[in-house]
Structure formats: structure tokens, C-alpha cells
Scaffold this motif. Structure first.
Motif, PDB file in Angstrom:
ATOM      1  N   CYS A 116       0.836  -1.202   0.000  1.00 37.20           N
ATOM      2  CA  CYS A 116       0.000   0.000   0.000  1.00 37.20           C
ATOM      3  C   CYS A 116       0.869   1.250   0.000  1.00 37.20           C
ATOM      4  N   ALA A 117       1.937   1.232   0.781  1.00 39.22           N
ATOM      5  CA  ALA A 117       2.847   2.376   0.812  1.00 39.22           C
ATOM      6  C   ALA A 117       3.515   2.578  -0.544  1.00 39.22           C
ATOM      7  N   VAL A 157     -10.701   9.409  -2.936  1.00 40.78           N
ATOM      8  CA  VAL A 157      -9.860   9.879  -4.033  1.00 40.78           C
ATOM      9  C   VAL A 157     -10.121  11.361  -4.279  1.00 40.78           C
ATOM     10  N   THR A 158      -9.059  12.096  -4.406  1.00 40.65           N
ATOM     11  CA  THR A 158      -9.149  13.472  -4.899  1.00 40.65           C
ATOM     12  C   THR A 158      -8.442  13.504  -6.232  1.00 40.65           C
ATOM     13  N   SER A 159      -9.003  14.227  -7.167  1.00 45.94           N
ATOM     14  CA  SER A 159      -8.499  14.180  -8.537  1.00 45.94           C
ATOM     15  C   SER A 159      -7.988  15.537  -8.964  1.00 45.94           C
ATOM     16  N   PRO A 186      -2.695   2.512  -3.390  1.00 48.72           N
ATOM     17  CA  PRO A 186      -3.920   2.077  -4.064  1.00 48.72           C
ATOM     18  C   PRO A 186      -5.143   2.807  -3.549  1.00 48.72           C
ATOM     19  N   VAL A 187      -6.138   2.936  -4.419  1.00 47.17           N
ATOM     20  CA  VAL A 187      -7.395   3.567  -4.005  1.00 47.17           C
ATOM     21  C   VAL A 187      -8.351   2.547  -3.407  1.00 47.17           C
ATOM     22  N   ILE A 210      -8.930   2.411   3.056  1.00 40.22           N
ATOM     23  CA  ILE A 210      -9.429   2.201   1.701  1.00 40.22           C
ATOM     24  C   ILE A 210     -10.460   1.081   1.679  1.00 40.22           C
ATOM     25  N   PRO A 211     -11.352   1.076   0.688  1.00 43.06           N
ATOM     26  CA  PRO A 211     -12.346   0.011   0.583  1.00 43.06           C
ATOM     27  C   PRO A 211     -11.729  -1.288   0.047  1.00 43.06           C
ATOM     28  N   LEU A 212     -12.527  -2.347   0.157  1.00 41.24           N
ATOM     29  CA  LEU A 212     -12.235  -3.626  -0.478  1.00 41.24           C
ATOM     30  C   LEU A 212     -13.278  -3.857  -1.549  1.00 41.24           C
ATOM     31  N   SER A 213     -12.832  -4.126  -2.764  1.00 41.03           N
ATOM     32  CA  SER A 213     -13.736  -4.431  -3.868  1.00 41.03           C
ATOM     33  C   SER A 213     -13.850  -5.939  -4.025  1.00 41.03           C
ATOM     34  N   LEU A 214     -15.083  -6.423  -3.984  1.00 38.31           N
ATOM     35  CA  LEU A 214     -15.364  -7.838  -4.195  1.00 38.31           C
ATOM     36  C   LEU A 214     -16.155  -7.977  -5.485  1.00 38.31           C
ATOM     37  N   MET A 215     -15.626  -8.735  -6.424  1.00 37.95           N
ATOM     38  CA  MET A 215     -16.297  -8.994  -7.692  1.00 37.95           C
ATOM     39  C   MET A 215     -16.640 -10.483  -7.698  1.00 37.95           C
TER      40      MET A 215
END
Length: 432
Positions: free
Chosen positions: A223-224, A425-427, A228-229, A264-269
């Protein structure tokens, strides 16, 4: 706010007949965030796929080839990249009309660049793509697609990708990293020795406290490195949680705490049936209905974690919407893989608007080849325009006030704001 929205009359209630045209205009003007792709920033080297031969040999088209050609998979895999592309072009574009979603997408890309969409060969297209500078081409493709940035899929155990990250690649504000966990969670027995070889004190069964703490250390260090977002994993239709397995243990005791620590979130697909036809290789996966009580338990037992969820089965979509109404730490996103066809996208998106308003992320491209974002986001705009217009028209018919400012605000929320809020996230890229 865009110049289109700042025109006089933005706050005036719209007549019903004005709504469809203004929705189309606002969708065209908006610059989306593509929240899940398999694209790579240029500094990661040759990992990124682009150009006509990659487009034509995309695994969706490979699966279609074997339905329209006498060529057998074992014969096809022995061909060179260009020979494969030529075989697919002949079978799907010359001998048959390219009316499927995947073949029509190639036509849309060729048209976008002013290239021939018919013909006996790919000579002119190959010459065009060979002449492109990658960095300039990426900017041009993103502009044609109407996106400002994409989210990658980055695997720290991939033998080709990991060294590129360890070399401290230059960052690119057009690309966000994601820490992919498939090799850790789904294929631990095949990959735990890689961690061991890098100085992490892990074991094959991941049964001891050392293994869990070492995986957390590994995730924290990556992560460091990647920033990652979110973290992400694709899961089979048989996924359960809690689960008495290495995957269940590492998910509960290493991944979820690491996500909380990183914020950060965890994305599960969820819903893949891996390799139902292994002879097709990457094209050989299928889809299955999952038990979403696993999602319920995750959201209930881990309220301090956030979950981006996409499910592969059409039959799971309504249940996912119901769970999203119950758990604010759940964000449904996209119409993934086999669902990314206009007829199914329309059904799912209407259902989500009716149940969730604008509190979801409608789509992602899942692009593996750079230029695919052009047709995938063109399709999204074309499919969503009448859906959103109809929702606003019904609202107006029932006495609600609809203005151009409302439309602009909601499109921004759907295609940028929800993702930014949920991930933090900031863009620096222009929004719209």
C-alpha cells in the motif's frame, strides 16, 4: 461547473420534452472516472495493451471466433498475434456482420480514428497504431472516451508487474492503482512461497499468527508503494463468508484489517466460474449465481470497512440492491463482464435508480485494451441517456422540479462523486 451548465436558464424548471436532449448534452460534457480497468500507466512498461491486434484478439472475440470458424483452439493458440487477429477479422468481420457487442466495439474504435471499418485486411489500421506515441495516444483515447482517469488492476505477486513497481515507476494522475489480491486469497497454495522468498515468514496453511501478521505487513508495504485507491479480488460463485479456509482466514484477519489501516475500501467482484472450458484459456471462464449472504455478513460484522461490490450473475442484481439499502458501507458498482451488454445494463440501471436513487456507480469499462474505453463509454452514454431522461420525466410528471443544474449534479455524482466519496480519491483531472 461546465460552461454548458452555466448558461442562462440552468435553474429554470424544464419542460418534459426538453429533458432528453439536455441529459444527452450533460452526459457528453461530463468526464467520467473509470473505476475498474485492466489498463496500465506507461511507466509500468510493456504491461499495457493497445493497438488493433490487441483489440481484435481480445478474449471476448476469441470466444466468438470458435462459434464462427472451423479453426480449433489448439490450432489458434499456435498462431502469432497477427495471425490470430487476421483469423478473427476474417471470420467475424469479413464473413459475418459484426453485430455482437464485442465486434461492434472494434468498429466503433476504427470509426473514431477515421480508419476503414471494412476491408479484407488490417494493414491500414496496423500502420496507424504503429505510428502513435503512447503518452499522446493515451490522452487522445481518454478524450475520445470522455474520461479523465482510470483505475488500474495491480498484482504485487505478478512476476512481470511486481519488478516494475519495485523500480519506483513515475506516477501518472490519469491512472490510479489498485492492490489486487487474487493470488493471495484464491491461489495461496501456488504463491505463498513467493512471499517466503521475499522475507515474509508465512506457511502453506497460513494457520499461525505469524502468517496472518506477515500478510498484513506485506499488504501494508505494498500500500505504501502503490498508494492504491482500494484493494480488490474476484471471487467464485461458491464464495462464502465466514469460511473455514485459508482464503476466509486471510480475508478476515489480514485483508480487512489492512484495508482499515490504509483507510481504503475492499472491492469484491463475485460470481466467476473459473475455466468452465479450459481450452479457451482467458476466454474460458463462466458465470454463476452467488450466495450474497456472504456480503450481508461482511457488511454486518465489519461496519468500519467499506465494500465496493459487483456481481456477475443477472439473478443477483436485485438482492444486491436490497443489501445496498441496508448497508451504507456497501457501494454497488458497474455491470461487469458478461453483464456489459446494453439490454442487461438498461435493466440493471433502471432497477438501481428505482431502489437507490443516484447512490451507486453505474458502470466501469473493465477494459483490457486501451482503445476499448472509447466504445465502452460511448455505449454507456447511449444506454443511460434514455434511462436518466425517463426518470426525470416521470419525476416532472409527478410534480417534481427538474432543472439542468439537477441533471448536471446527478451525473457528476453517479460517475465521479460517489467513487470519490467512497474511496477518498481526490483528482487533479478536470471533472466536467
Amino acid at each position: 461547473m461546465s460552461s454548458a451548465v452555466s448558461k442562462a436558464g440552468q435553474g429554470q424548471p424544464l419542460a418534459t420534452q426538453e429533458i432528453p436532449g439536455l441529459v444527452e448534452q450533460e452526459l457528453a460534457a461530463a468526464r467520467f472516472i473509470d473505476v475498474h480497468t485492466h489498463l496500465f500507466m506507461p511507466s509500468l512498461g510493456s504491461l499495457g495493451l493497445w493497438g488493433i491486434d490487441e483489440l481484435i484478439t481480445y478474449h471476448y472475440l476469441e470466444a466468438e471466433l470458435f462459434r464462427s470458424s472451423d479453426l480449433k483452439p489448439d490450432q489458434y493458440w499456435r498462431l502469432s498475434k497477427q495471425q490470430k487477429a487476421d483469423a478473427i477479422w476474417q471470420a467475424l468481420f469479413v464473413e459475418n456482420a459484426p453485430v455482437s457487442e464485442a465486434t461492434r466495439g472494434v468498429i466503433a474504435v476504427l470509426q473514431a480514428f477515421g480508419l476503414p471499418t471494412t476491408g479484407p485486411n488490417l494493414k491500414q489500421a496496423r500502420a496507424f497504431f504503429a505510428a502513435q506515441d503512447v503518452a499522446t495516444h493515451i490522452r487522445n483515447v481518454f478524450n475520445l472516451a470522455g474520461i479523465s482517469e482510470v483505475v488500474m488492476t495491480n498484482d504485487p505477486l505478478d512476476p512481470d508487474e511486481a519488478p516494475a513497481w519495485e523500480a519506483s515507476p513515475a506516477t501518472d494522475t490519469q491512472f490510479h492503482a489498485v492492490l489486487r489480491l487474487d493470488r493471495i486469497l484464491n491461489k495461496w497454495s501456488d504463491h505463498w512461497r513467493i512471499l517466503l522468498s521475499k522475507g515474509y515468514n508465512v506457511e502453506e496453511q497460513a494457520a499461525g499468527r505469524n502468517s496472518v501478521s506477515e500478510v498484513r505487513r506485506f499488504l501494508g508495504e505494498w500500500c505504501a508503494r502503490m498508494q492504491p485507491v482500494y484493494m480488490a479480488v474476484s471471487l467464485p460463485d461458491t464464495f462464502q463468508f465466514p469460511e473455514d479456509s485459508v482464503r476466509g482466514r486471510l480475508l478476515a484477519e489480514a485483508v480487512l484489517p489492512a484495508c482499515r489501516e490504509a483507510g481504503i475500501p475492499l472491492s469484491l467482484m463475485i460470481g466467476v466460474r473459473y475455466q468452465v472450458n479450459p481450452t479457451l484459456k482467458l476466454a474460458g471462464d463462466g458465470a454463476g449465481k452467488a450466495d450474497l449472504r456472504a456480503v450481508e455478513r461482511l457488511c454486518t460484522n465489519y461496519p468500519d470497512n467499506r465494500f465496493l461490490i459487483s456481481v456477475l450473475s443477472r439473478e443477483n442484481q436485485h438482492e444486491l440492491c436490497v443489501y445496498a439499502r441496508k448497508f451504507s458501507n456497501l457501494m454497488p458498482f458497474g455491470c461487469w463482464w458478461f453483464l456489459n451488454n446494453p439490454s442487461i445494463v438498461e435493466e440493471i440501471t433502471r432497477e438501481r435508480i428505482e431502489m437507490l436513487g443516484t447512490s451507486f456507480i453505474p458502470q466501469h469499462s473493465d477494459a483490457r485494451v486501451l482503445e476499448q474505453v472509447i466504445y465502452k463509454w460511448r455505449n454507456t452514454r447511449r444506454t443511460l441517456a434514455p434511462i436518466l431522461a425517463r426518470a426525470y420525466q416521470v419525476l416532472a410528471d409527478d410534480g417534481g422540479v427538474v432543472t439542468r443544474e439537477h441533471i448536471h449534479r446527478d451525473i457528476h455524482r453517479l460517475f465521479r462523486g460517489n467513487f470519490q466519496r467512497f474511496t477518498g480519491v481526490t483528482s487533479d483531472s478536470a471533472a466536467s
